[in-house]
Design a protein around this motif. Structure first.
Motif, PDB file in Angstrom:
ATOM      1  N   ARG A   1     -19.507   2.335   5.909  1.00  0.00           N
ATOM      2  CA  ARG A   1     -18.161   2.014   6.415  1.00  0.00           C
ATOM      3  C   ARG A   1     -17.923   0.532   6.172  1.00  0.00           C
ATOM      4  O   ARG A   1     -18.715  -0.308   6.577  1.00  0.00           O
ATOM      5  N   ILE A   2     -16.815   0.228   5.515  1.00  0.00           N
ATOM      6  CA  ILE A   2     -16.448  -1.150   5.198  1.00  0.00           C
ATOM      7  C   ILE A   2     -15.125  -1.458   5.897  1.00  0.00           C
ATOM      8  O   ILE A   2     -14.160  -0.704   5.768  1.00  0.00           O
ATOM      9  N   ARG A   3     -15.087  -2.564   6.620  1.00  0.00           N
ATOM     10  CA  ARG A   3     -13.852  -3.025   7.272  1.00  0.00           C
ATOM     11  C   ARG A   3     -13.440  -4.339   6.621  1.00  0.00           C
ATOM     12  O   ARG A   3     -14.283  -5.190   6.334  1.00  0.00           O
ATOM     13  N   MET A   4     -12.142  -4.484   6.405  1.00  0.00           N
ATOM     14  CA  MET A   4     -11.604  -5.718   5.846  1.00  0.00           C
ATOM     15  C   MET A   4     -10.132  -5.821   6.223  1.00  0.00           C
ATOM     16  O   MET A   4      -9.545  -4.870   6.742  1.00  0.00           O
ATOM     17  N   SER A   5      -9.544  -6.965   5.944  1.00  0.00           N
ATOM     18  CA  SER A   5      -8.116  -7.135   6.204  1.00  0.00           C
ATOM     19  C   SER A   5      -7.326  -6.341   5.160  1.00  0.00           C
ATOM     20  O   SER A   5      -7.813  -6.081   4.064  1.00  0.00           O
ATOM     21  N   PRO A   6      -6.088  -5.955   5.492  1.00  0.00           N
ATOM     22  CA  PRO A   6      -5.250  -5.274   4.499  1.00  0.00           C
ATOM     23  C   PRO A   6      -5.048  -6.132   3.244  1.00  0.00           C
ATOM     24  O   PRO A   6      -4.995  -5.607   2.127  1.00  0.00           O
ATOM     25  N   GLU A   7      -4.970  -7.449   3.419  1.00  0.00           N
ATOM     26  CA  GLU A   7      -4.804  -8.342   2.258  1.00  0.00           C
ATOM     27  C   GLU A   7      -6.035  -8.264   1.344  1.00  0.00           C
ATOM     28  O   GLU A   7      -5.917  -8.211   0.122  1.00  0.00           O
ATOM     29  N   HIS A   8      -7.204  -8.264   1.958  1.00  0.00           N
ATOM     30  CA  HIS A   8      -8.448  -8.165   1.190  1.00  0.00           C
ATOM     31  C   HIS A   8      -8.506  -6.822   0.458  1.00  0.00           C
ATOM     32  O   HIS A   8      -8.917  -6.749  -0.702  1.00  0.00           O
ATOM     33  N   ALA A   9      -8.076  -5.747   1.122  1.00  0.00           N
ATOM     34  CA  ALA A   9      -8.067  -4.423   0.503  1.00  0.00           C
ATOM     35  C   ALA A   9      -7.141  -4.399  -0.717  1.00  0.00           C
ATOM     36  O   ALA A   9      -7.473  -3.802  -1.749  1.00  0.00           O
ATOM     37  N   LYS A  10      -6.001  -5.058  -0.607  1.00  0.00           N
ATOM     38  CA  LYS A  10      -5.058  -5.089  -1.726  1.00  0.00           C
ATOM     39  C   LYS A  10      -5.644  -5.857  -2.905  1.00  0.00           C
ATOM     40  O   LYS A  10      -5.525  -5.443  -4.060  1.00  0.00           O
ATOM     41  N   VAL A  18      -9.700   6.430   3.475  1.00  0.00           N
ATOM     42  CA  VAL A  18      -9.108   5.115   3.727  1.00  0.00           C
ATOM     43  C   VAL A  18      -8.184   5.207   4.936  1.00  0.00           C
ATOM     44  O   VAL A  18      -7.365   6.113   5.030  1.00  0.00           O
ATOM     45  N   THR A  19      -8.339   4.253   5.847  1.00  0.00           N
ATOM     46  CA  THR A  19      -7.445   4.131   6.994  1.00  0.00           C
ATOM     47  C   THR A  19      -6.913   2.703   6.987  1.00  0.00           C
ATOM     48  O   THR A  19      -7.671   1.756   6.804  1.00  0.00           O
ATOM     49  N   LEU A  20      -5.617   2.570   7.172  1.00  0.00           N
ATOM     50  CA  LEU A  20      -4.991   1.250   7.101  1.00  0.00           C
ATOM     51  C   LEU A  20      -4.034   1.073   8.262  1.00  0.00           C
ATOM     52  O   LEU A  20      -3.278   1.986   8.604  1.00  0.00           O
ATOM     53  N   ASN A  21      -4.103  -0.101   8.887  1.00  0.00           N
ATOM     54  CA  ASN A  21      -3.116  -0.469   9.901  1.00  0.00           C
ATOM     55  C   ASN A  21      -2.776  -1.937   9.656  1.00  0.00           C
ATOM     56  O   ASN A  21      -3.338  -2.561   8.758  1.00  0.00           O
ATOM     57  N   PRO A  22      -1.871  -2.528  10.417  1.00  0.00           N
ATOM     58  CA  PRO A  22      -1.479  -3.917  10.131  1.00  0.00           C
ATOM     59  C   PRO A  22      -2.613  -4.934  10.215  1.00  0.00           C
ATOM     60  O   PRO A  22      -2.504  -6.032   9.670  1.00  0.00           O
ATOM     61  N   TYR A  23      -3.716  -4.589  10.862  1.00  0.00           N
ATOM     62  CA  TYR A  23      -4.783  -5.559  11.069  1.00  0.00           C
ATOM     63  C   TYR A  23      -6.073  -5.267  10.308  1.00  0.00           C
ATOM     64  O   TYR A  23      -6.874  -6.172  10.086  1.00  0.00           O
ATOM     65  N   THR A  24      -6.289  -3.995   9.936  1.00  0.00           N
ATOM     66  CA  THR A  24      -7.574  -3.610   9.362  1.00  0.00           C
ATOM     67  C   THR A  24      -7.412  -2.539   8.295  1.00  0.00           C
ATOM     68  O   THR A  24      -6.619  -1.612   8.457  1.00  0.00           O
ATOM     69  N   ALA A  25      -8.204  -2.682   7.252  1.00  0.00           N
ATOM     70  CA  ALA A  25      -8.388  -1.610   6.272  1.00  0.00           C
ATOM     71  C   ALA A  25      -9.799  -1.095   6.498  1.00  0.00           C
ATOM     72  O   ALA A  25     -10.750  -1.874   6.577  1.00  0.00           O
ATOM     73  N   LEU A  26      -9.936   0.198   6.650  1.00  0.00           N
ATOM     74  CA  LEU A  26     -11.226   0.821   6.890  1.00  0.00           C
ATOM     75  C   LEU A  26     -11.504   1.775   5.738  1.00  0.00           C
ATOM     76  O   LEU A  26     -10.687   2.652   5.435  1.00  0.00           O
ATOM     77  N   LEU A  27     -12.634   1.584   5.063  1.00  0.00           N
ATOM     78  CA  LEU A  27     -13.032   2.449   3.957  1.00  0.00           C
ATOM     79  C   LEU A  27     -14.333   3.135   4.330  1.00  0.00           C
ATOM     80  O   LEU A  27     -15.338   2.470   4.577  1.00  0.00           O
ATOM     81  N   ASP A  28     -14.292   4.456   4.429  1.00  0.00           N
ATOM     82  CA  ASP A  28     -15.490   5.253   4.668  1.00  0.00           C
ATOM     83  C   ASP A  28     -15.909   5.853   3.337  1.00  0.00           C
ATOM     84  O   ASP A  28     -15.088   6.454   2.633  1.00  0.00           O
ATOM     85  N   PHE A  29     -17.173   5.694   2.979  1.00  0.00           N
ATOM     86  CA  PHE A  29     -17.733   6.276   1.768  1.00  0.00           C
ATOM     87  C   PHE A  29     -18.797   7.271   2.205  1.00  0.00           C
ATOM     88  O   PHE A  29     -19.570   6.986   3.122  1.00  0.00           O
ATOM     89  N   GLY A  30     -18.834   8.421   1.551  1.00  0.00           N
ATOM     90  CA  GLY A  30     -19.809   9.414   1.962  1.00  0.00           C
ATOM     91  C   GLY A  30     -20.061  10.470   0.919  1.00  0.00           C
ATOM     92  O   GLY A  30     -19.693  10.331  -0.241  1.00  0.00           O
ATOM     93  N   THR A  31     -20.685  11.544   1.379  1.00  0.00           N
ATOM     94  CA  THR A  31     -20.969  12.678   0.516  1.00  0.00           C
ATOM     95  C   THR A  31     -20.264  13.900   1.075  1.00  0.00           C
ATOM     96  O   THR A  31     -20.153  14.073   2.293  1.00  0.00           O
ATOM     97  N   ARG A  32     -19.803  14.710   0.171  1.00  0.00           N
ATOM     98  CA  ARG A  32     -19.020  15.888   0.515  1.00  0.00           C
ATOM     99  C   ARG A  32     -19.912  16.967   1.111  1.00  0.00           C
ATOM    100  O   ARG A  32     -21.006  17.232   0.610  1.00  0.00           O
ATOM    101  N   LEU A  33     -19.443  17.596   2.160  1.00  0.00           N
ATOM    102  CA  LEU A  33     -20.149  18.704   2.789  1.00  0.00           C
ATOM    103  C   LEU A  33     -19.460  20.027   2.518  1.00  0.00           C
ATOM    104  O   LEU A  33     -20.019  21.080   2.752  1.00  0.00           O
ATOM    105  N   ALA A  34     -18.209  19.964   2.042  1.00  0.00           N
ATOM    106  CA  ALA A  34     -17.418  21.165   1.775  1.00  0.00           C
ATOM    107  C   ALA A  34     -16.514  20.866   0.580  1.00  0.00           C
ATOM    108  O   ALA A  34     -16.392  19.719   0.165  1.00  0.00           O
ATOM    109  N   PRO A  35     -15.862  21.872   0.030  1.00  0.00           N
ATOM    110  CA  PRO A  35     -14.977  21.637  -1.121  1.00  0.00           C
ATOM    111  C   PRO A  35     -13.910  20.587  -0.828  1.00  0.00           C
ATOM    112  O   PRO A  35     -13.414  20.489   0.295  1.00  0.00           O
ATOM    113  N   LEU A  36     -13.572  19.805  -1.861  1.00  0.00           N
ATOM    114  CA  LEU A  36     -12.590  18.726  -1.728  1.00  0.00           C
ATOM    115  C   LEU A  36     -11.265  19.236  -1.198  1.00  0.00           C
ATOM    116  O   LEU A  36     -10.600  18.576  -0.426  1.00  0.00           O
TER     117      LEU A  36
END
Length: 106
Positions: free
Chosen positions: A54-63, A14-32
């Motif tokens: 990869r999903i992008r949305m507003s921080p409000e939508h993420a909340k 998850v990456t968050l800034n004042p304008y965008t929430a970015l959620l990357d979903f994936g599969t693990r390639l190495a130990p957590l």
């Protein structure tokens, strides 16, 4: 209408800034445990997972998403009588203090 792809994910970022929430979903390639290094500033090309969606949305939508997801999980646990436990080692790897996890589950 195009078919919506279905992907499996065993890790997310998850990456968050004042304008965008970015959620990357994936599969693990190495130990957590190695994935936690991203918080220390590891470069994206050295990530320990492959991004499948990869999903992008507003921080409000993420909340709102977080609130609704939590409510659905709590309703599921209540309706089925099943508690979804997360092993302590995973909480440690994700740097989630036990007291925060206990408070979240209430």
């Amino acid at each position: 209408m195009a078919e919506v792809p279905e992907v499996y994910s065993d890790v997310f970022w998850v990456t968050l800034n004042p304008y965008t929430a970015l959620l990357d979903f994936g599969t693990r390639l190495a130990p957590l445990r190695e994935h936690a290094q991203h918080e220390e500033g590891q470069e994206a090309e050295n990530r320990t997972f492959r991004v499948a969606a990869r999903i992008r949305m507003s921080p409000e939508h993420a909340k709102v998403l977080a609130f609704i997801l939590r409510r659905h999980v709590q309703d599921y646990e209540r309706q089925t009588g099943i508690t979804i436990d997360v092993p302590v080692q995973i909480l440690n790897d994700l740097r989630i203090p036990p007291e925060d996890w206990r408070q979240f589950g209430q």
